[in-house]
Design a protein around this motif. Structure first.
Motif, PDB file in Angstrom:
ATOM      1  N   GLU A 201       0.813  -1.217   0.000  1.00 24.89           N
ATOM      2  CA  GLU A 201       0.000   0.000   0.000  1.00 24.89           C
ATOM      3  C   GLU A 201       0.844   1.262   0.000  1.00 24.89           C
ATOM      4  N   ASP A 202       1.882   1.294   0.804  1.00 24.47           N
ATOM      5  CA  ASP A 202       2.716   2.492   0.875  1.00 24.47           C
ATOM      6  C   ASP A 202       3.382   2.800  -0.461  1.00 24.47           C
ATOM      7  N   SER A 203       3.816   1.747  -1.163  1.00 26.85           N
ATOM      8  CA  SER A 203       4.484   1.946  -2.458  1.00 26.85           C
ATOM      9  C   SER A 203       3.513   2.478  -3.503  1.00 26.85           C
ATOM     10  N   VAL A 204       2.277   1.956  -3.506  1.00 29.69           N
ATOM     11  CA  VAL A 204       1.273   2.433  -4.468  1.00 29.69           C
ATOM     12  C   VAL A 204       0.918   3.885  -4.176  1.00 29.69           C
ATOM     13  N   ILE A 205       0.743   4.218  -2.906  1.00 27.65           N
ATOM     14  CA  ILE A 205       0.422   5.594  -2.542  1.00 27.65           C
ATOM     15  C   ILE A 205       1.547   6.543  -2.949  1.00 27.65           C
ATOM     16  N   ALA A 206       2.785   6.135  -2.702  1.00 25.01           N
ATOM     17  CA  ALA A 206       3.924   6.968  -3.094  1.00 25.01           C
ATOM     18  C   ALA A 206       3.974   7.135  -4.606  1.00 25.01           C
ATOM     19  N   MET A 207       3.658   6.055  -5.345  1.00 25.37           N
ATOM     20  CA  MET A 207       3.670   6.111  -6.805  1.00 25.37           C
ATOM     21  C   MET A 207       2.642   7.101  -7.330  1.00 25.37           C
ATOM     22  N   ILE A 208       1.390   6.979  -6.899  1.00 16.44           N
ATOM     23  CA  ILE A 208       0.342   7.837  -7.451  1.00 16.44           C
ATOM     24  C   ILE A 208       0.571   9.296  -7.067  1.00 16.44           C
ATOM     25  N   LYS A 209       1.113   9.541  -5.874  1.00 18.37           N
ATOM     26  CA  LYS A 209       1.379  10.918  -5.464  1.00 18.37           C
ATOM     27  C   LYS A 209       2.533  11.538  -6.255  1.00 18.37           C
TER      28      LYS A 209
END
Length: 260
Positions: A201-209
C-alpha cells in the motif's frame, strides 16, 4: 488482447477497463494537459496566433502497471506478455484519424511501456464539443495580443470527454473525473486495490502521489501575462501538474496566457 464487456466479470472486467483506460489516456492529451492512466508524461505544446498548433507527447507506464498488464495479458491469451504490445497503435491511429482538424504525425513505441506521440491541430477551440461548456477560450484582440484560457473542472469536463475517441467506453466512466468528484483519497484507494498483488500500500500511494504531467506551452510571441503556470520565460510557459488533480478534479485546473 480482446475482451467484450459481456464476457468480462470480476478481475477480468477491471482488466478490460484498465486496457481501455490506457488507450484513452493517450489521446486525451490532445485537449492540452489531461492524462488518465498510471503513467508519467512530458508534453510540449506549440500554440500559434490563429489557434493552430502541435503537440509532442511522451508517455511512460509505471512498472507497477506493466506488471499488472502482463498478468492480464497472460491470463486472457495464454501468450508470452513480452510478445504483446501494451499500446494499441492501430486503434489509436484510427480513432485520431476520425477527429476533424487533427493530424497524427507520429505514434511509435520506442520500447515496451513507452509511447511517443506527435500531432497537429487546425483550431484548438474547435476540438471541443460546441454544445457543452468549453474548457478553452482563445481570443485574438484588436491590439495584436492573443489570449488563451483553459479551465478544467466538472462543468467543462463533458466537453473534454466528448473530444476523446471511444469516449463512451467504461474506462473513461470509471477512471475519469466523476460527478460529484471523487476525492484524491478515494482515487488512491482504488489504485491500492487494483495493484495490491504487485506492490504494498505504501508503495502504491507513493507512486500515485509522485505521478505528474509536465507541460510546456510555446507561443508565437512574448508572454506578458500568465496564470496557473510554474514558470514563464519569453515565449514559453511551464507547469507540472499532479496526476491526482487531473483525474479527480478535486482542485480544478486553471491556466491562462497572454502574448504578443
Amino acid at each position: 488482447m480482446q475482451c467484450d464487456i459481456d464476457d468480462c466479470n470480476g478481475v477480468g472486467y477491471i482488466a478490460y477497463i484498465m486496457r481501455k483506460m490506457i488507450c484513452l489516456g493517450l489521446v486525451l492529451l490532445c485537449s492540452m494537459l489531461v492524462l488518465l492512466s498510471g503513467c508519467s508524461s512530458r508534453d510540449s505544446v506549440l500554440l500559434r496566433d490563429d489557434g493552430s498548433g502541435r503537440i509532442e507527447a511522451q508517455v511512460v507506464l509505471h512498472p507497477f502497471f506493466i506488471a499488472y498488464l502482463n498478468d492480464i495479458i497472460a491470463g486472457f491469451s495464454n501468450a508470452d506478455p513480452d510478445s504483446m504490445e501494451l499500446f494499441d497503435l492501430p486503434t489509436l491511429r484510427e480513432s485520431m484519424a476520425a477527429i476533424s482538424g487533427l493530424e497524427l504525425e507520429r505514434a511509435v513505441t520506442p520500447k515496451r511501456g513507452s509511447l511517443l506521440l506527435d500531432f497537429a491541430f487546425d483550431d484548438v477551440s474547435a476540438l471541443f464539443a460546441q454544445d457543452e461548456a468549453s474548457p478553452l477560450a482563445f481570443t485574438r484582440r484588436s491590439d495584436g495580443t492573443t489570449e488563451m484560457q483553459f479551465s478544467l473542472n466538472i462543468d467543462t469536463w463533458p466537453a473534454v470527454r466528448s473530444f476523446i475517441p471511444m469516449s463512451q467506453e467504461d474506462g473513461v466512466e470509471t477512471f475519469g473525473p466523476q460527478d460529484p468528484p471523487v476525492t484524491p483519497q478515494e482515487y488512491t484507494d482504488l489504485l491500492v486495490f487494483l495493484l495490491e498483488e504487485y506492490a504494498d500500500e505504501d508503495s502504491v500511494i507513493a507512486m500515485i502521489k509522485s505521478q505528474r504531467v509536465d507541460l510546456a506551452v510555446r507561443v508565437d510571441g512574448t508572454i506578458s501575462e500568465s496564470r496557473g503556470f510554474d514558470s514563464v520565460s519569453g515565449r514559453e510557459a511551464k507547469v507540472s501538474l499532479p496526476l491526482l488533480d487531473l483525474v479527480t478534479l478535486h482542485n480544478p485546473v486553471e491556466l491562462k496566457l497572454v502574448w504578443k
